[in-house]
Structures are given as C-alpha cells and as structure tokens.
Design an enzyme around this catalytic site. Structure first.
Site, mmCIF file in Angstrom:
data_model
loop_
_atom_site.group_PDB
_atom_site.id
_atom_site.type_symbol
_atom_site.label_atom_id
_atom_site.label_comp_id
_atom_site.label_asym_id
_atom_site.label_seq_id
_atom_site.Cartn_x
_atom_site.Cartn_y
_atom_site.Cartn_z
ATOM 1 N N SER A 289 0.838 -1.189 0.000
ATOM 2 C CA SER A 289 0.000 0.000 0.000
ATOM 3 C C SER A 289 0.884 1.255 0.000
ATOM 4 C CB SER A 289 -0.967 -0.047 1.191
ATOM 5 O OG SER A 289 -2.012 0.891 1.051
ATOM 6 N N HIS B 102 -7.903 -5.667 0.436
ATOM 7 C CA HIS B 102 -6.709 -4.823 0.500
ATOM 8 C C HIS B 102 -5.601 -5.476 1.318
ATOM 9 C CE1 HIS B 102 -4.484 -1.135 0.048
ATOM 10 N NE2 HIS B 102 -4.313 -1.038 1.349
#
Length: 274
Positions: free
Chosen positions: A95, A229
């Site tokens: 990320s 995610h």
C-alpha cells in the site's frame, strides 16, 4: 526475545540473520509499523535476511515527528541505509509502503548508482495513476470507518479509545502523506517489478496495478491473489511463495548466524543484532 533491533531506529529484524546473502527490506502500509511484517520475516527462508522499516511516529518511535511527505520519508530511509545496504537488497512495500519502496528504488538508482535486485509492490495502484482521495480530511469517525472497511486491523484496537487517541494522529498523517503524493515523471527504474494485489481490493484494481509495468525497463510480473486490501493476511503462504520463488536465483547459500557475542572477543558478530 523476537523483537530485535539494531542500533539504527529505522530497521527491525524478527528472524535469524545470515552472515551472507540477500536482504529483503519491507515497507509498511499507512498506519502500519515494522511489526506488520513479523509474519513475513519469520516465514521467509533462513537464507534471506528480512528487515522491516520502522517509520517515525509509531511504537517505540512515537515521540518522533511524522515524516511529512512520501518524498521526505524515502529520502530519510535512503540516508539511513548504510546499516542494511552491505549486501544486495530487494524491496517489498504494501500500500503506502509500495510507493515508498518505489521512491527509495528511484533514489538508489538515479542518485546512488545502485539498483535493488527486485521491487515487490503490493496492494497499490501504479504511482502514475492519480486518485483524489481525501480520507485524511475526515473526522475521527470517518477515519476509523475507512480502517474498518479495509480490514487488516484488530477490531479490539479500534474499540479501545486510549489506543485510538495515540494512533489516530499518525494514521491521519500517513494518509495525508500518501493522498497528497504526486508522481514526478522521470526515468523508469531498471530493476524488475513484481506486483501483487487482491482480487477484491477496493483501493487497487487489477488494471491500475498492471500499470506498474510502465515504471520499469526490466521484467514485470503480476500476481492476483484472493482477498481484499490486506490479502497478505489472508494468503500468507501464497505471498511467501511469490517472494521466495522470485528470489530463488539470488539467494546465496548461507546459514543463520549464531545469536550472542563472540566468546573470544565479547563483541557482537557481524550481521547480528541483540
């Protein structure tokens, strides 16, 4: 004791470190800390020295000021790499950490004249793909809602008001740094890029992740795994497999160093931490 750190506050080791071979440097997500890579460091081959980056403003560095921008963070990491750059480096970022690792790779190549062996980018769209995200401008309730929606954070921590009061300022500052990041066009890196993403990640579509291919003149590989995610937490074995198989040709044969000082000199052995 497993949470071992060397003298440099920027880096943490959680597994045996070999005397020789390849080093993997891991970059955490927004709001994350070095310990978010504890599982990966322990699962990797003992021939691979896995080191996690500890950003300022969290855990044992919580009294230090936030880094401000991704560019500033990348610069500070490169300035401190002397402690871990004594052998070939591979980079792994998730990320926000993927963008940070990319900016570190750019600086290493175009300023220091060195190149990572491989750049692993996880759960993040290519840096040239711009989105107008404003999570950092939400109130605390909105920020917590975003964290819950992405998963990956223990719900018990989000229910503890004392802990939240300590971590939310850092989480917000991290979000501000990554949401205000703007890719500065320039030469692509020459190291191979290996991208990983979850097939249900609401923040990193497969198309946007595929565009990482435009940021390297080397090889590009894409691995789509089941999950959102934080697919890393859902698919740890698969993530470990991708990393070890990609680095298999780079790993030098070595054995983990013994813990503790050399009995002859009383000094800590080279490559060890206590």
């Amino acid at each position: 004791m497993t949470d071992l750190a060397n003298d440099n506050p920027w880096f943490r080791r959680y597994a045996p470190c070999p005397e020789n071979g390849l080093r993997l440097l891991c970059f955490p997500h927004a709001g994350g800390s070095a310990s978010s890579f504890l599982w990966l460091c322990k699962k990797l081959s003992p021939a691979l020295d896995a080191v996690a980056v500890q950003y300022p403003g969290r855990q044992d560095r919580y009294r230090e000021p936030h880094f401000g921008t991704i560019q500033q963070l990348a610069g500070q990491i490169v300035d401190n790499l002397g402690a871990v750059a004594d052998r070939p480096l591979a980079l792994f970022g998730h990320s926000m950490g993927a963008v940070t690792a990319f900016e570190v790779a750019r600086r290493l190549e175009h300023t220091n004249g060195t190149s990572p062996v491989v750049l692993f980018v996880s759960g993040r769209r290519a840096p040239s793909v711009r989105r107008e995200d404003r999570v950092h401008q939400r109130d605390d309730r909105g920020l917590i809602a975003e964290i819950k929606a992405l998963g990956g954070t223990d719900s018990r921590l989000l229910a503890d008001e004392e802990i939240l009061s300590m971590v939310l300022p850092t989480v917000r500052a991290d979000y501000r740094a990554i949401e205000t990041y703007r890719y500065a066009p320039g030469p692509a890196v020459s190291c191979p890029i290996v991208a990983l993403t979850g097939d249900e990640d609401p923040r990193a579509s497969i198309d946007d992740v595929t565009l990482w291919a435009e940021h390297t003149t080397g090889e590009f590989d894409l691995h789509v795994l089941r999950g959102g995610h934080f697919f890393l937490n859902e698919q740890p074995q698969q993530v470990t497999r991708v990393v070890t198989e990609r680095l298999a040709g780079q790993l030098a044969s070595c054995s983990p160093c013994e813990r503790g000082p050399d009995p002859a000199t009383g000094r800590v052995r080279s490559g060890c931490v206590m």
